[in-house]
Design an enzyme around this catalytic site. Sequence first.
Site, PDB file in Angstrom:
ATOM      1  N   GLU A 128       0.868  -1.178   0.000  1.00  0.00           N
ATOM      2  CA  GLU A 128       0.000   0.000   0.000  1.00  0.00           C
ATOM      3  C   GLU A 128       0.898   1.218   0.000  1.00  0.00           C
ATOM      4  O   GLU A 128       2.005   1.190   0.541  1.00  0.00           O
ATOM      5  CB  GLU A 128      -0.932   0.000   1.204  1.00  0.00           C
ATOM      6  CG  GLU A 128      -0.200   0.037   2.513  1.00  0.00           C
ATOM      7  CD  GLU A 128      -1.076  -0.330   3.688  1.00  0.00           C
ATOM      8  OE1 GLU A 128      -0.814   0.222   4.765  1.00  0.00           O
ATOM      9  OE2 GLU A 128      -1.995  -1.146   3.553  1.00  0.00           O
ATOM     10  N   TYR A 188       6.844   1.412  -8.324  1.00  0.00           N
ATOM     11  CA  TYR A 188       6.164   0.127  -8.232  1.00  0.00           C
ATOM     12  C   TYR A 188       5.559  -0.280  -9.578  1.00  0.00           C
ATOM     13  O   TYR A 188       5.642  -1.441  -9.977  1.00  0.00           O
ATOM     14  CB  TYR A 188       5.092   0.151  -7.142  1.00  0.00           C
ATOM     15  CG  TYR A 188       5.658   0.367  -5.759  1.00  0.00           C
ATOM     16  CD1 TYR A 188       6.732  -0.383  -5.298  1.00  0.00           C
ATOM     17  CD2 TYR A 188       5.120   1.312  -4.897  1.00  0.00           C
ATOM     18  CE1 TYR A 188       7.259  -0.191  -4.024  1.00  0.00           C
ATOM     19  CE2 TYR A 188       5.631   1.505  -3.624  1.00  0.00           C
ATOM     20  CZ  TYR A 188       6.700   0.748  -3.200  1.00  0.00           C
ATOM     21  OH  TYR A 188       7.199   0.939  -1.936  1.00  0.00           O
TER      22      TYR A 188
END
Length: 139
Positions: free
Chosen positions: A98, A110
Amino acid sequence: MTDDDKAIAQAIYDILREAYLHVPWTLDQTFYDMCRKDTVYYLASNDQNQMVGFLATTSVMDEIEITNLAVAKAYQNKGVASLLLKQLLTHDGTFFLEVRASNQTARHLYEKYGFNPYFVRQDYYQNPKENAILMKREP
């Protein structure tokens, strides 16, 4: 845990204090997390063997959650986070994490390594209140 382990926990905590406006973990929480059997830390150091970044994970069967990734300010944007992620991604499994909705730098990193957003947790983060973007990378 040994004195070396306590020194590693302190170095990780120092990076957290430098990298975050509001440190997400205390030194004791960091140390406790390192002691868990389902937790693995990947560490990056400079030429003087000083820690400059880390990536923490928790594993359950073939699912790996990235619980924290931080790099000392002097080493940000120099490939340290990519190096840590590349090392982690040599393992098989589904990866989760997260990230703050406003953290575009981390989100792009990411995404570069195959993570895709799949859910938004409303007002998940505090100080300041902010949404969390949940991301995953599947085999």
